[in-house]
Every structure is written in structure tokens, then in C-alpha cells.
Design an enzyme around this catalytic site. Structure first.
Site, PDB file in Angstrom:
ATOM      1  N   SER A   1      84.235 -12.649  19.302  1.00 32.58           N
ATOM      2  CA  SER A   1      84.283 -12.327  17.886  1.00 32.58           C
ATOM      3  C   SER A   1      83.074 -11.439  17.537  1.00 32.58           C
ATOM      4  CB  SER A   1      84.328 -13.612  17.057  1.00 32.58           C
ATOM      5  OG  SER A   1      84.710 -13.339  15.743  1.00 32.58           O
TER       6      SER A   1
ATOM      7  N   HIS B   1      92.779 -16.485  17.344  1.00 32.97           N
ATOM      8  CA  HIS B   1      91.329 -16.306  17.475  1.00 32.97           C
ATOM      9  C   HIS B   1      90.658 -17.549  18.055  1.00 32.97           C
ATOM     10  CE1 HIS B   1      87.969 -13.694  16.547  1.00 32.97           C
ATOM     11  NE2 HIS B   1      87.311 -14.661  15.928  1.00 32.97           N
TER      12      HIS B   1
END
Length: 661
Positions: free
Chosen positions: A521, A634
């Protein structure tokens, strides 16, 4: 030399994850959830109940499926919990009599039921379910609605039309409902075009407090509301550009306590503890002079989305019990109404869960350390006496788990950076080791003293592992956490390099010719930035990354506001600034072999971010490998399909083994 064997990637499947503890009203028992990965590659969790006088808990549910949110009724007669029996089934409320007997389902709603809250008289259960405004909540068949149906166009009219957690949004909203035990009936309390987050009942059982964003999608707020059960009408309590959540009533019902902030530093604002007098509506921040992030900011990879019960009132209403994050630790505190803060349970650890029984001056804490994935501890709030309740991962006694060493270093501009070093399994003095620098996501989160399987796996594979909290991280005050905004790739990059240099200076066992870097990320962004600005690393792996802020603005589920919050502008105002902070702009500088790992269903940092980077590198003939993980968002590294989590770890370790060993 340790006689214990080294950790493996397969050991991820053996970890028992303890979550969501809840004390019984008489303080004699704790209910909790224990999750593990089955041999057939599924997450399974069971309800356990354990006496506070015993060393082992009793499993109360069996079979496949997952259990959530066990809650004792205030009268101590019942235990409600949420269970989903199969992967495709929606979760439903279930009820157990503490006098004995089988659990029975309370709901059979087509869209499921979750988040139970008992009424003070133990006769009703507030919960949430989803349905579209002006449509009837339905019971019955939970089969796949799309089976046998032709695909249809997805019509998008809202700015917020997708979510990394939920995929494409279908118009259904989280609504409030009440189940009544005596009549076995459900009353639907809301029918609105926005989501409701409940957090509790008033002591007289007449009102419910919840939080919601009733503004337009571009207005990123969360406000508190009181719902009158008799009339189903709501009163808005807070106002302005603010985030307020998890409100709870004081014992006398006159005051609310809750977490929140007024977005002074956008998404980098530290969470604070607040109260509101319900008569005068006066708002008071109890932690305004405490430069600490209230709630838990620590990250790991064995649990995802653990619940925060919110602040909990003492029996006499004079103080509140909370957790807060500082210096890489999450600790347990009390905060009095005059702002006095008392440290009740502190140390080199991560308090990831808690529940308090105010009547018994007793709390149960979920605590993880760098060598323990997590166990429950009971604390007497009067004496401070604490004792362990569970020992969920005894199998780790035969595994070498490395204790980290802390490092504090100064940067060129005088800031202090805090981090850790893990030495490899079988470490020998006077020997050089390949070393991996790992960078956390967020960026407004923190590495800390919690269990991290991936970091321990690198150490088990013979690597020195470095991880730190550069500016932008929580745990070091408001100025520090805000310092990376508008400066991605600036001082935060320098902090990481300063920490690497300090680690090398302190540990001559680090082989400077065999350095690797990785992160996910924001850590993926920073990995891309690092390899496009220095060639000192011999190999790199970028995970669920950001490479191009210009496209991120339009494709991420948070892009339309996150770019403004973090970079300081957006595509419509200053695309050049976005491009200047984009690693893709500097791709011609990348010489480091780069592994790119990304989930196909990642809506937070969509897979096109990885595609652009891979194509540019491959077009230039550079050494790169792109691995796409199906059915993965994610959260792949924390809660993705187990076999894909293992495949991800295999890709990571193979890549670094290829270039660093």
C-alpha cells in the site's frame, strides 16, 4: 544455537487468532472467538467460553463457518452471537441459554444480521441488516441470486460506488433493527439511503445512539444521532466537518462518551476522546492536551478488522477506559472527566481488544507481542493485578520466534525515527547476512510490538529484517503523523534511509551488498519511490502499490479525496504535482529487480497501478515479475484466501532468495 525449528510459511495455518473478548455480568466468565485456517483452505472460527478461574476455555460451537461478536445479556441468562455456517451464507444472530441447550438462530434474513447490542433489560437485541431504502427486508432463501440470471449493466450515479471491502455497491444500506425475545419479532427502525453504525442503548432503554454520514459522498463526515425507539425519529447531536463514532451512554444517561476528531489534519488527525452533555449539548475533548492517538493504530498480518468497543464508562461514571497508541505500543488507560490519564496496562505489547465489567472493576484484554499472536489477560482495575487467561498457541513453544531489538536514530534535520531489527534464526556473530527493509502501509498507522508472521518468516529464512515508523506514522504525536502529507517521497523517504544507515552502523552483520526492500500500500508506493531514487538495493518487492497518483484519483475507492488529503491536491487542480509524486514518472531510473504482487479485486489501490509499472519496466527490458492474485482485495496479506496468502509469501521469499542469497 537454538534447538527449536525455524518458522515456515505453512505455520500461518496453525495460528489460533483470539478476538472479541466479552465478560459476563458476574465477571466469572469470558466469551471470545478463536479463528484458524482449516486443512481445506477455509477460515473457521468458534465460540469459546472460559471461566476466569480456569486455564482453558470450552468450545461452544462446532463445524464449519465463522462466529463473531459474542455478547452476554445484562441479566446473565443469554449469550447472543453472529454466525455464518458456510462461505456463501449470510451471517445471522444466534442465541444460547446459559442454563444449557443448543444455540438457536434468531434471524433468517436474506441479507444477514450482525452487530448485536443487548437492551438494558435483556429483552431486546439491537442489530444491523442491509436493505435498500423503500424496499422490504426479506427472510428465507440465501441462495445465489445471480444463478441462472443473465448479466446486467451496472448503472453508476453516485461518486462513491465501490468499496474495497464490499466491491461494487448495490444500493443496500446498513439499517438498524430490533429483535424482541418475548414475541420473537423484528422491528425495523430505519429506512434510509445511508449506513448506520450503532453503538449502544440509553440506560432506560428508550433511545439508541448511532453514527452516520447523511451528507453527500464528497462530504467525508461522521456524526452522532439519537434514535427514539417509540417514534423512530433521529436527533442529530454533532455538527461540522468532523468524524465522531462509537458513542456510549454514561450510567446516568446524561452524557455520551465517544471517539473522534474535527479533521484538523484530514486523515492524519489523531483520534481523541470526547464527551457531550445531552442536556446542554456541550462538547468536551478529554484528551486535548494529550499528544497521543486514542484507539489502536498497530498493524500486523494475523488478524484483520478486529472490533473496537469504544470507550467504556466506570461504574460511577467518573472515568472512561480506552486504548491508545504510542511509541510502537498500544496500551490500556483510564481517563477521568477532568482529563487525568492513568496508565493501567502498559508495556512492549499490542492491546488489540478489550472489554470492561465496571460493576466488578474488571477488564479482559486481548494482548499480542512480537512473539505471541495474541492471548487474553484479565486485570483487576482496583489492584492492578493481571493474569493470563488463555494460551492459544502452545505449538509455538517448539518454534524459534525472534525477539526484536529497538533502534532510535536521528535524521539529518534532527527528527527521531523509531524502529526494530529482527536477527535471523541461527544468527552467528561475525557473519554477514542479507537484509530486508520492510515498510508499512497507511501511512497513518504504526509498526509495533505485535506478532507479524511475514517479518518472522523472513528472519526464519536467514534474513535480518528492519522495520520502522517514518514520519507519517502514528504513535509519535500529531506533528509527526502529519509530517508526510504533501511530501510523499520527501522526508519520509529520508527517514527510512536514515534508519537503514543507523541499523548498518549498529549491526556490522548487515551485508550492504545484499539489501532488499518491500512494503504494501503506502509501503508499496515507498518501495517504488526508493528503487526509482536509489540503486543501493539489490532486489525489491512492491505489494498492492501506488505508482501513479494521476490515475489513482479516479480508480481508487478513496482516490477522489485521498489524493487531496495526502498529496495536497487532486487531478482537477494540479495534475503536475500528482505526477511529480508518482514513482511512474521516474521509472527510467529503476534498475533494481522488482517483484510486483497485486490483488485482482483491490479497489483501494487498483491493479492498474501495478499494470502500469510492470508494462513500463518490461518495455524497458528490466528484471521484473508481475503476480496477480484472483479473488483478493487490499486485505490479501491479512484476510485473503489462505492458499493465496501462502502463494504470496512463497513469491516474496523466492524473489529475495534469488537475488540476495
Amino acid at each position: 544455537m537454538s534447538s527449536k525449528r525455524s518458522l515456515t510459511k505453512e505455520d500461518l495455518k496453525k495460528i489460533n487468532v483470539i478476538n472479541d473478548p466479552h465478560l459476563s455480568p458476574d465477571g466469572s466468565r469470558v466469551a471470545y472467538v478463536q479463528q484458524f485456517i482449516t486443512d481445506d483452505d477455509k477460515y473457521t472460527s468458534h465460540l469459546f467460553v472460559q471461566s476466569t478461574n480456569e486455564s482453558e476455555g470450552t468450545k461452544w460451537t462446532y463445524g464449519n463457518g465463522r462466529v463473531f461478536s459474542p455478547r452476554f445479556s445484562p441479566d446473565g441468562k443469554w449469550l447472543v452471537f453472529v454466525a455464518a455456517k458456510g462461505e456463501q451464507e449470510k451471517p445471522q444472530l444466534h442465541l444460547l441459554s446459559l442454563a444449557g441447550g443448543e444455540a438457536r438462530p434468531l434471524t433468517t434474513l436474506k441479507n444477514g444480521a450482525s452487530q448485536p447490542f443487548w437492551s438494558p433489560d435483556s429483552q431486546k437485541i439491537l442489530f444491523t441488516t442491509t436493505y435498500q431504502q423503500n424496499s422490504s427486508p426479506t427472510k428465507g432463501d440465501q441462495s445465489n441470486d445471480s444463478k441462472g440470471k443473465k448479466s446486467e449493466p451496472l448503472v453508476v450515479e453516485r461518486l462513491k460506488y465501490k468499496s474495497d471491502a464490499s466491491g461494487f455497491l448495490d444500493g443496500k444500506r446498513k439499517q438498524l433493527a430490533i429483535y424482541e425475545l418475548s414475541s420473537e419479532s423484528i422491528t425495523y427502525m430505519t429506512d434510509d439511503d445511508y449506513d448506520h453504525e450503532p453503538s449502544g442503548w440509553s440506560p432506560d432503554g428508550k433511545k439508541i445512539v448511532y453514527s452516520a454520514n447523511k451528507a453527500e459522498d464528497h462530504e467525508l463526515v461522521s456524526h452522532l444521532y439519537l434514535l427514539d425507539i417509540a417514534t423512530k425519529s433521529s436527533e442529530k447531536l454533532t455538527k461540522g466537518d468532523a468524524i465522531f463514532t462509537t458513542a456510549v451512554f454514561s450510567p446516568d444517561g446524561n452524557t455520551l462518551a465517544f471517539y473522534g476528531h474535527k479533521k484538523e489534519f484530514a486523515g492524519a488527525t489523531q483520534m481523541k476522546l470526547w464527551t457531550m452533555d445531552l442536556n446542554s449539548k456541550k462538547l468536551v475533548c478529554l484528551t486535548n492536551n494529550w499528544d497521543v492517538h486514542v484507539t489502536d493504530a498497530a498493524i500486523g498480518d494475523v488478524r484483520s478488522g478486529h472490533t473496537n468497543p469504544g470507550p467504556i464508562w466506570s461504574k460511577d461514571g467518573s472515568k472512561l477506559y480506552i486504548t491508545a497508541s504510542t511509541q510502537g505500543n498500544t496500551n490500556f488507560y483510564s481517563v477521568s472527566l477532568n482529563g487525568q490519564i492513568n496508565d493501567l496496562y502498559s508495556g512492549k505489547h499490542h492491546v488489540y481488544g478489550y472489554h470492561v465489567n465496571p460493576a466488578k472493576d474488571q477488564a479482559v484484554l486481548g494482548v499480542s507481542t512480537p512473539t505471541n499472536p495474541g492471548d487474553l489477560h484479565v486485570i483487576n482495575l482496583t489492584s492492578g493485578h493481571t493474569f493470563p487467561l488463555t494460551d492459544a498457541n502452545k505449538w509455538l513453544e517448539g518454534i524459534h520466534i525472534q525477539e526484536p531489538e529497538e533502534i532510535h536514530c536521528k535524521t539529518n534535520d534532527g527528527w527521531e525515527v523509531h524502529g526494530w531489527v529482527l536477527k535471523p534464526h541461527g544468527y552467528e556473530a561475525n557473519k554477514k547476512y542479507p537484509t530486508i527493509l520492510e515498510i508499512h502501509g497507511g501511512p497513518h498507522a504504526m509498526y509495533g510490538n505485535t506478532f507479524f508472521h511475514e517479518l518472522q518468516l523472513f528472519a526464519a529464512k536467514g534474513y535480518i529484517v528492519l522495520y520502522s515508523n517514518p514520519r507519517g506514522s502514528h504513535g509519535y504525536g500529531q506533528t509527526f503523523v502529519d509530517a508526510c502529507r504533501g511530501d510523499y517521497g520527501g522526508k519520509d523517504y529520508e527517514d527510512l534511509m536514515a534508519f537503514l544507515d543507523a541499523s548498518i552502523e549498529k549491526h556490522d552483520c548487515i551485508d550492504v551488498e545484499r539489501l532488499g526492500v518491500t512494503g504494501g500500500s503506502y509501503g508499496g508506493f515507498m518501495t517504488n519511490w526508493i528503487v526509482s531514487h536509489t540503486n543501493r538495493f539489490k532486489a525489491a518487492a512492491t505489494l498492492r502499490c501506488i505508482s501513479n497518483w494521476i490515475s489513482f484519483y479516479g480508480v481508487s475507492d478513496i482516490g477522489y479525496f485521498f489524493t487531496e488529503w495526502e498529496i495536497g491536491t487532486d487531478l482537477l487542480k494540479d495534475p503536475e504535482k500528482l505526477w511529480n509524486h508518482s514513482p511512474l514518472k521516474y521509472v527510467n531510473n529503476i534498475e533494481t529487480p522488482l517483484l510486483i504482487l497485486h490483488g485482482e479485486r483491490d479497489f483501494r489501490c487498483p491493479v492498474e497501478q501495478a499494470e502500469q509499472l510492470f508494462v513500463a519496466l518490461k518495455h524497458r527490458g528490466k528484471d521484473t515479475r508481475f503476480v496477480r492474485f484472483p479473488d483478493s482485495n487490499h486485505e490479501l496479506s491479512r484476510s485473503g484466501p489462505p492458499h493465496l496468502r501462502l502463494a504470496r509469501l512463497e513469491e516474496l521469499t523466492n524473489w529475495f532468495d534469488k537475488f540476495l542469497k
